[in-house]
Write an enzyme that holds these catalytic residues in place. Structure first.
Site, PDB file in Angstrom:
ATOM      1  CB  THR A  13      -0.886   0.008   1.071  1.00  0.00           C
ATOM      2  OG1 THR A  13      -0.268  -0.091   2.366  1.00  0.00           O
ATOM      3  CG2 THR A  13      -1.787  -1.276   1.211  1.00  0.00           C
ATOM      4  CB  SER A  15       3.567   0.936  -3.377  1.00  0.00           C
ATOM      5  OG  SER A  15       2.237   0.358  -4.056  1.00  0.00           O
ATOM      6  CB  THR A  16       2.675   5.883  -6.418  1.00  0.00           C
ATOM      7  OG1 THR A  16       2.269   6.638  -5.347  1.00  0.00           O
ATOM      8  CG2 THR A  16       1.424   4.973  -6.748  1.00  0.00           C
ATOM      9  N   GLY A  18       8.554   6.463  -2.743  1.00  0.00           N
ATOM     10  CA  GLY A  18       9.129   6.506  -1.598  1.00  0.00           C
ATOM     11  C   GLY A  18       9.450   5.153  -0.927  1.00  0.00           C
ATOM     12  CB  ILE A  19       9.189   4.095   2.864  1.00  0.00           C
ATOM     13  CG1 ILE A  19      10.528   4.996   3.244  1.00  0.00           C
ATOM     14  CG2 ILE A  19       9.344   2.655   3.284  1.00  0.00           C
ATOM     15  CD1 ILE A  19      10.262   5.346   4.637  1.00  0.00           C
ATOM     16  N   GLY A  20       7.342   3.045   0.128  1.00  0.00           N
ATOM     17  CA  GLY A  20       6.481   2.135  -0.433  1.00  0.00           C
ATOM     18  C   GLY A  20       7.013   1.599  -1.732  1.00  0.00           C
ATOM     19  CB  SER A 147       8.525   5.514  12.126  1.00  0.00           C
ATOM     20  OG  SER A 147       9.226   6.471  12.577  1.00  0.00           O
ATOM     21  CE1 TYR A 160       4.606   8.932  10.522  1.00  0.00           C
ATOM     22  CE2 TYR A 160       6.531   9.235  12.082  1.00  0.00           C
ATOM     23  CZ  TYR A 160       5.876   8.493  11.131  1.00  0.00           C
ATOM     24  OH  TYR A 160       6.613   7.800  10.217  1.00  0.00           O
TER      25      TYR A 160
END
Length: 270
Positions: A13, A15-16, A18-20, A147, A160
């Site tokens: 999820t 995932s377009t 960065g970390i995804g 995180s 966060y």
């Protein structure tokens, strides 16, 4: 070690980018069929196009859905009712200038609730659908991307940090619920990473201060994460390496764990 995930279907999820995006590519590289997710169709289509070009033999598809809502999660599930691997990565943070208690008490309800819906409930909604199906097959992997803020509560991003701590509780509880089934549930805890959100924030800080990106990163670390041991931001690929490993057959004895890729920011031995 050769990680082979051929025949497995993986959802990542958010995932377009960065970390995804990095673990989506890593899982595709390992042979998994990968389903990319983002909020907008245009970003999903572009990510799928790029990944298909990079992995021409792979099976890459995408679903646009806002997973911060039950409606969006249900729409996603309707398109992909089963999966072997679920990486609950989607999430965000509100990066604020911090000036003490007055800024914490000024955080409005909509920010607390909005972050909880996206960062926590998205993973809960998908996990409660896919986990029973993994258990029935006797194999599965669920990974929550949390995180270091889950255990190193950031006063400048308290809302966060709360959501990231919640992910630890959810992942451990789910791991215990599926004990002995062949399904594992784990959390991965990145530290400061050159991701899309944090990277854009640092780039803006660098531009405003008239300094280099590296100088801005070092200023961030010295001010907010001075305990870092690698003394730099991690790359998304470095975080993805841990995620891909914990999704593999080789990680079958790892479950209910909080696996840190934090550069040593958290001053815990265990």
């Amino acid at each position: 070690m050769k990680i082979d995930l051929q025949g497995r279907t993986a959802i990542v999820t958010g995932s377009t980018a960065g970390i995804g995006r990095a673990p989506a590519e890593g899982l595709a590289r390992a042979g998994a069929s990968v389903i990319v997710n983002g909020r907008t169709q245009s970003r999903v289509d572009e990510a799928v196009r790029q990944m298909r070009a990079e992995f021409p033999e792979g099976v890459i598809s995408g679903i646009a859905a806002d997973l911060s809502t039950a409606k969006g999660a249900n729409a996603f599930i309707a398109e992909t009712p089963a999966a072997d691997i679920l990486v609950n990565n989607v999430g965000t943070a509100f990066l604020r200038n911090y000036d003490g208690l007055k800024d914490i008490v000024a955080i409005p309800d909509r920010d607390w609730l909005g972050l909880f819906e996206l960062n926590v409930m998205s993973g809960i909604r998908l996990s409660r659908h896919y986990l029973p199906r993994m258990v029935s097959k006797g194999w599965g992997r669920v990974v929550f991307v949390s995180s270091e803020s889950a255990v190193n509560t950031p006063k400048e991003m308290l809302d966060y940090g709360m959501t990231k701590t919640a992910q630890l509780a959810v992942s451990r509880g789910l791991a215990e619920a599926v004990a002995g089934t062949g399904v594992t549930v784990n959390c991965v805890l990145p530290g400061p990473t050159r991701s899309e959100i944090l990277g854009d924030y640092i780039a803006k800080q660098a531009e405003e201060a008239g300094i280099t990106l590296e100088e801005a990163e070092q200023g961030f670390l010295q001010a907010l994460r001075p305990t870092t041991l690698i003394r730099r931001f991690a790359t998304t690929d470095e975080v993805a390496n841990m995620i891909v490993y914990v999704c593999s057959e080789q990680a079958s004895a790892t479950s209910g764990a909080a696996l840190r890729v934090d550069g040593g920011v958290v001053r815990f031995i265990a």
